[in-house]
Design a protein around this motif. Structure first.
Motif, PDB file in Angstrom:
ATOM      1  N   GLN A 185       0.531  25.246  -1.051  1.00 17.26           N
ATOM      2  CA  GLN A 185       0.269  26.437  -1.884  1.00 17.26           C
ATOM      3  C   GLN A 185       1.019  27.641  -1.304  1.00 17.26           C
ATOM      4  O   GLN A 185       1.078  27.827  -0.087  1.00 17.26           O
ATOM      5  CB  GLN A 185      -1.242  26.716  -1.904  1.00 17.26           C
ATOM      6  CG  GLN A 185      -1.656  27.783  -2.896  1.00 17.26           C
ATOM      7  CD  GLN A 185      -3.189  27.886  -3.001  1.00 17.26           C
ATOM      8  OE1 GLN A 185      -3.922  26.952  -2.662  1.00 17.26           O
ATOM      9  NE2 GLN A 185      -3.662  29.036  -3.459  1.00 17.26           N
ATOM     10  N   VAL A 186       1.592  28.455  -2.195  1.00 17.72           N
ATOM     11  CA  VAL A 186       2.372  29.614  -1.756  1.00 17.72           C
ATOM     12  C   VAL A 186       1.490  30.862  -1.709  1.00 17.72           C
ATOM     13  O   VAL A 186       0.693  31.109  -2.622  1.00 17.72           O
ATOM     14  CB  VAL A 186       3.585  29.822  -2.700  1.00 17.72           C
ATOM     15  CG1 VAL A 186       4.266  31.168  -2.441  1.00 17.72           C
ATOM     16  CG2 VAL A 186       4.583  28.678  -2.510  1.00 17.72           C
ATOM     17  N   VAL A 187       1.617  31.609  -0.611  1.00 16.05           N
ATOM     18  CA  VAL A 187       0.890  32.866  -0.458  1.00 16.05           C
ATOM     19  C   VAL A 187       1.869  33.966  -0.031  1.00 16.05           C
ATOM     20  O   VAL A 187       2.985  33.675   0.397  1.00 16.05           O
ATOM     21  CB  VAL A 187      -0.248  32.753   0.597  1.00 16.05           C
ATOM     22  CG1 VAL A 187      -1.307  31.760   0.155  1.00 16.05           C
ATOM     23  CG2 VAL A 187       0.300  32.369   1.980  1.00 16.05           C
ATOM     24  N   ILE A 188       1.422  35.208  -0.182  1.00 13.84           N
ATOM     25  CA  ILE A 188       2.258  36.352   0.214  1.00 13.84           C
ATOM     26  C   ILE A 188       1.509  37.100   1.320  1.00 13.84           C
ATOM     27  O   ILE A 188       0.307  37.360   1.189  1.00 13.84           O
ATOM     28  CB  ILE A 188       2.470  37.325  -0.976  1.00 13.84           C
ATOM     29  CG1 ILE A 188       3.006  36.605  -2.215  1.00 13.84           C
ATOM     30  CG2 ILE A 188       3.328  38.526  -0.578  1.00 13.84           C
ATOM     31  CD1 ILE A 188       4.469  36.310  -2.228  1.00 13.84           C
ATOM     32  N   LEU A 189       2.226  37.446   2.381  1.00 16.15           N
ATOM     33  CA  LEU A 189       1.608  38.196   3.471  1.00 16.15           C
ATOM     34  C   LEU A 189       2.336  39.541   3.628  1.00 16.15           C
ATOM     35  O   LEU A 189       3.569  39.577   3.689  1.00 16.15           O
ATOM     36  CB  LEU A 189       1.692  37.389   4.771  1.00 16.15           C
ATOM     37  CG  LEU A 189       0.713  37.765   5.884  1.00 16.15           C
ATOM     38  CD1 LEU A 189      -0.737  37.528   5.468  1.00 16.15           C
ATOM     39  CD2 LEU A 189       1.014  36.973   7.163  1.00 16.15           C
ATOM     40  N   ILE A 190       1.552  40.615   3.685  1.00  8.68           N
ATOM     41  CA  ILE A 190       2.121  41.969   3.791  1.00  8.68           C
ATOM     42  C   ILE A 190       1.624  42.607   5.078  1.00  8.68           C
ATOM     43  O   ILE A 190       0.421  42.623   5.344  1.00  8.68           O
ATOM     44  CB  ILE A 190       1.681  42.837   2.590  1.00  8.68           C
ATOM     45  CG1 ILE A 190       2.179  42.225   1.273  1.00  8.68           C
ATOM     46  CG2 ILE A 190       2.161  44.280   2.742  1.00  8.68           C
ATOM     47  CD1 ILE A 190       1.491  42.787   0.033  1.00  8.68           C
ATOM     48  N   HIS A 191       2.539  43.109   5.896  1.00  7.03           N
ATOM     49  CA  HIS A 191       2.158  43.745   7.163  1.00  7.03           C
ATOM     50  C   HIS A 191       2.809  45.124   7.251  1.00  7.03           C
ATOM     51  O   HIS A 191       4.027  45.235   7.376  1.00  7.03           O
ATOM     52  CB  HIS A 191       2.632  42.868   8.341  1.00  7.03           C
ATOM     53  CG  HIS A 191       2.357  43.465   9.692  1.00  7.03           C
ATOM     54  ND1 HIS A 191       3.168  43.273  10.773  1.00  7.03           N
ATOM     55  CD2 HIS A 191       1.348  44.252  10.134  1.00  7.03           C
ATOM     56  CE1 HIS A 191       2.674  43.908  11.825  1.00  7.03           C
ATOM     57  NE2 HIS A 191       1.582  44.512  11.466  1.00  7.03           N
ATOM     58  N   THR A 192       2.006  46.169   7.141  1.00 12.02           N
ATOM     59  CA  THR A 192       2.514  47.538   7.332  1.00 12.02           C
ATOM     60  C   THR A 192       1.326  48.471   7.572  1.00 12.02           C
ATOM     61  O   THR A 192       0.181  48.022   7.601  1.00 12.02           O
ATOM     62  CB  THR A 192       3.383  47.998   6.141  1.00 12.02           C
ATOM     63  OG1 THR A 192       3.968  49.265   6.452  1.00 12.02           O
ATOM     64  CG2 THR A 192       2.594  48.131   4.862  1.00 12.02           C
TER      65      THR A 192
END
Lengths: 485, 142
Positions: free
Chosen positions: A233-240
């Motif tokens: 399964q594809v996920v999106i990770l955001i780090h800021t």
């Protein structure tokens, strides 16, 4: 390191204590979560000394803690956790850091690796164009006049009202994306001026936007509760985080606290630990301003997620709802929170400083979304861009021992300069390509500085946290698309 | 400044970067620290003197003033995207600095923008007088 081994007392395979006798002035012992192998590297950097310095803070309770991803910081180590009594303890902006509410957000999709692989170049390009990144980048959001004050007061709620996302996103954000007590009048005009053009930007350095594939699931029922059904399964990770706004708030209040230290006669081994009694005017003002920066950061990640949703919708020709792009969770890993803990049978209201540490509340805690109350809070632990990231879950042990905290990432082992000296852009790029990772960065040096070789293997960090019992692995994901500022 | 005297050198830390700046006078060490910091962000020698800014700042003591001065320049980078390459320090006391700085708007095509410096910190901060002149050490959060 040899010297440090004598000072650190081994409690068990994952715990090392620094006795208060190490430095006169320590109010409590220090405790480092590490295994024998990682300890060598930690000792090289004089980081244990920083753990000891934090133990000087007036009103500190329990132990001055260091998570397994600990590394040298200015004043507080990165990976440091310190809890101080509200009643007679202090708050220290250095215990939060310059990038206030730097944090991570995980977004689901119902796509699989097979769906995304053939279009990964397009996905990465769309994400890169949708989300401004890099040194000095300006945001797509044009804030006019006093609008910034609304962002600071309302946080991610402001973003939802402006159409950047769905109301239910707030439920899956720590503090619902809007920290109470935020008072824009406690923030300098220059912080507002610095933050206004940068809202809705990723920034640079270790901040990123990644497309990842779930690679291994350790706890199926918890993974399912978090919305992950299967590997692939594809996920999106955001780090800021809070960009220049947070840096300015920290800088402003370090100055205020420098004066407070003198006024209140607080003795500290390092100027960067400057603090004031939490109940004093200076302490309350900082809390109100810090909450504004936290809200700025949640707004930032909310807007970035919205554009990431739009970017995928564009590539796959479906609405982001049809792509199942729900928010799993958003965690802050540079923040101070007022929380209640029982110590030796007595209940205390504490100011928990987490600088490079993630809240890790267990099942049943009222402060986590009701959807996760039976399993515990999702803990998002990003690794470096060439290896894995982890999702873990909070535990009861964390509540007993680490003020509901665990690790936050990989932790650097090589300075940016050292990385650039030992690796070329082509080497880093080839390695990423050989692993099937598509990338786009604003500069070559930005990519080299973030090479896997510059970081600890996050797997070791997560392993120690699990061994110590302060969080439990749920799944790991590997990047297939990387956007770097 | 002696031809042989180095303006600054880079200190390497795992998570952060610092500088040691040198100068025959305090004014010179403040100017060289600023130049060194700008060199971490971009190629300072490529920054032309197109705009100027009057800067004045105050602090509790001179070491704190050094951090305050550098953070003023970082503020101007974030808020106005300005880089500077010359620092004319007109007044420097224990608690106050007044300077005119010369530079231009950052341009990624010409200035080789490298690293975002978040802040100058008080950690391991030093400002001292040595036999050969003044020396300042500043660690940055990058």
């Amino acid at each position: 390191m040899a010297g440090w081994k004598k000072i650190l007392r081994k409690i068990d395979d994952y715990r090392w204590e620094i006795d208060p006798s190490y430095k006169p002035g320590m109010q409590v012992p220090g405790l480092i979560y590490s295994d024998e192998q990682m300890l060598d590297q930690i000792g090289e950097e004089q980081t244990p000394d920083q753990v000891a310095n934090v133990a000087f803070l007036p009103g500190i309770v329990g132990k001055s803690l260091a998570m397994p991803d600990i590394h040298w910081g200015y004043g507080f180590p990165i990976g440091g956790v310190a809890a101080t009594r509200m009643e007679d303890g202090v708050i220290s902006p250095g215990g939060v850091g310059f990038d206030i509410n730097c944090g991570v957000r995980l977004v689901l999709t119902n796509l699989t690796e097979n769906d995304v692989r053939p279009r990964i170049e397009k996905v990465v390009n769309e994400l890169f164009h949708a989300v401004p990144s890099g040194l000095g980048s300006e945001g797509r959001i044009k804030l006019k006049g006093k609008e910034i004050d609304k962002v600071l007061r309302d946080g991610a709620r402001w973003a939802i009202e402006k159409g950047y996302g769905e109301p239910e996103d707030l439920e899956f954000t720590e503090e619902n994306g809007s920290m109470k007590g935020a008072d824009p009048s406690r923030v300098s005009e220059r912080a507002k001026k610095r933050g206004t053009p940068q809202l809705g930007t990723l920034g640079s350095g270790n901040h990123f936007l990644e497309v990842q594939v779930v690679d291994e699931i350790y706890d199926e029922s918890v993974a399912r509760a978090f919305g992950v059904e299967q590997t692939g399964q594809v996920v999106i990770l955001i780090h800021t985080g809070s960009r220049g706004f947070g840096h300015q708030v920290c800088d402003d209040y370090l100055k205020t606290m420098g004066k407070a230290v003198r006024d209140y006669g607080i003795e500290l081994p390092d100027r960067q630990l400057a603090c004031a009694p939490t109940k004093s005017a200076e302490g309350q003002d900082y809390l109100a301003a810090m909450a504004c920066a936290a809200n700025y950061a949640w707004t930032n990640r909310q807007c970035i997620m919205h554009w990431a949703r739009e970017a995928l919708a564009k590539v796959f020709g479906k609405s982001y709802r049809d792509l199942g792009m729900n928010l799993t969770y958003d965690v802050a890993h540079n923040i101070a929170k007022i929380e209640e803990y029982t110590i030796n049978g007595k209940k205390y209201s504490l100011c928990v400083h987490r600088k490079g540490a993630t809240r890790a509340f267990p099942a049943g805690n009222p402060d986590i979304p009701s959807a996760y109350r039976d399993v515990g809070q999702p803990v998002l632990i990003p690794g470096d861009m060439g290896r894995f990231s982890y999702v873990a879950v909070g535990t009861e042990k964390a509540m007993e021992e680490s003020f509901g905290s665990t690790c936050h990432g990989a932790g650097r082992v090589k300075s940016r300069r050292a990385a650039k000296k030992s690796l070329s852009f082509d080497e880093v790029a080839d390695e990423l390509r050989s692993k099937g990772i598509t990338f786009k960065a604003t500069s070559k040096s930005a990519l080299v500085e973030e090479a896997s070789q510059a970081y600890k293997d996050v797997a070791d960090v997560v392993h120690v946290a699990e061994g110590a019992g302060i969080s439990r692995k749920v799944l790991k994901a590997r990047p297939i698309g990387v956007v770097k500022g | 400044m002696h031809a042989t005297m180095q303006r600054f050198e880079i200190l390497d830390h795992t998570a952060d970067t610092g500088i040691i700046a040198y100068g025959e006078s305090l004014e010179e060490v403040f100017a060289n620290a600023a130049y060194g910091m700008i060199s971490i962000i971009a190629d300072a020698e490529t920054v032309n003197e197109v705009v100027e800014r009057e800067i004045s700042a105050e602090a509790f003591d001179q070491t704190e003033l050094l951090v305050t001065w550098l953070n003023e320049l970082l503020y101007l980078f974030d808020a106005e995207f300005l880089l500077f390459s010359r620092f004319d320090i007109q007044g420097l006391t224990e608690e106050r600095i007044r300077a005119t700085t010369y530079g231009e708007k950052a341009d990624s095509s010409r200035h080789n923008l490298k690293t975002h410096v978040k802040a100058a910190t008080y950690h391991s901060l030093k400002l001292e007088e040595k036999e050969e002149g003044f020396r300042a050490q500043v660690i940055f959060d990058v």
